[in-house]
Design a protein around this motif. Structure first.
Motif, short mmCIF file in Angstrom:
data_model
loop_
_atom_site.label_atom_id
_atom_site.label_comp_id
_atom_site.label_asym_id
_atom_site.label_seq_id
_atom_site.Cartn_x
_atom_site.Cartn_y
_atom_site.Cartn_z
N LEU A 40 0.82 -1.22 0.00
CA LEU A 40 0.00 0.00 0.00
C LEU A 40 0.85 1.26 0.00
N THR A 96 -7.46 -4.25 2.77
CA THR A 96 -6.96 -4.11 1.41
C THR A 96 -8.03 -4.66 0.48
N GLU A 112 -7.76 2.20 -1.37
CA GLU A 112 -7.72 1.63 -2.71
C GLU A 112 -7.67 2.73 -3.78
#
Length: 170
Positions: free
Chosen positions: A20, A121, A160
């Motif tokens: 990330l 996630t 995201e």
């Protein structure tokens, strides 16, 4: 105080967290707004977006908390990611054997109430929480609990979106 167990998918979870590229980044308005909204929706004085790595929980955004991170072994959120299907609520930390001798309870910031909703996630790994904290024992109403769940979902979607924007820019 017993440290939280490791999730069964810990290696994959940590890999997803690192991918990330969010740890140790500067504050971002979108995340700051979400913690402010969580505090307001739950009437909590403290709200935090945490990311749990191997050794610590790091705070991506926070309201009314000076700490930038804590060791994972005192982390409430390390417990919360173990039950990713719902909120983790601790109405009174002094009455919960997992936390009653925790340094975050018996010293500053004197946590007495905790509620954390997992953030994920896109592939479903719980990487942290959106949590709210109070120095007084309490609980959440059904409406406040639902607001915390929904805002945690928005944190996950924002993570995201951020990842997709970075991928398009590279």
């Amino acid at each position: 105080m017993p440290a939280a167990d490791l999730p069964p998918d810990e290696e994959a979870r940590l890999k997803a967290l690192r991918e990330l590229e969010l740890l140790d980044t500067d504050p971002e308005a979108e995340f700051d707004d979400l913690v402010r909204r969580a505090a307001a929706a739950t009437d909590a004085p403290i709200a935090v977006i945490t990311l749990v790595d191997e050794a610590r929980q790091w705070f991506k955004a926070r309201v009314n908390l000076e700490l930038e991170s804590t060791d994972r072994d005192v982390s409430f959120c390390a417990h919360a990611i173990l039950t990713p299907d719902d909120l983790t609520i601790v109405p009174d930390t002094l009455k919960d054997e997992r936390f009653n001798d925790n340094l975050l309870v018996i010293e500053d910031p004197n946590i007495r109430f905790y509620a954390g909703a997992p953030i994920f996630t896109p592939d479903g790994h719980p990487v942290g929480t959106l949590c709210v904290i109070d120095a007084a024992p309490r609980n959440l109403s059904d409406e406040q609990a639902q607001a915390l769940r929904e805002l945690a979902g928005e944190v996950s979607r924002q993570i995201e979106r951020r990842r997709l924007e970075r991928a398009r820019a590279s």
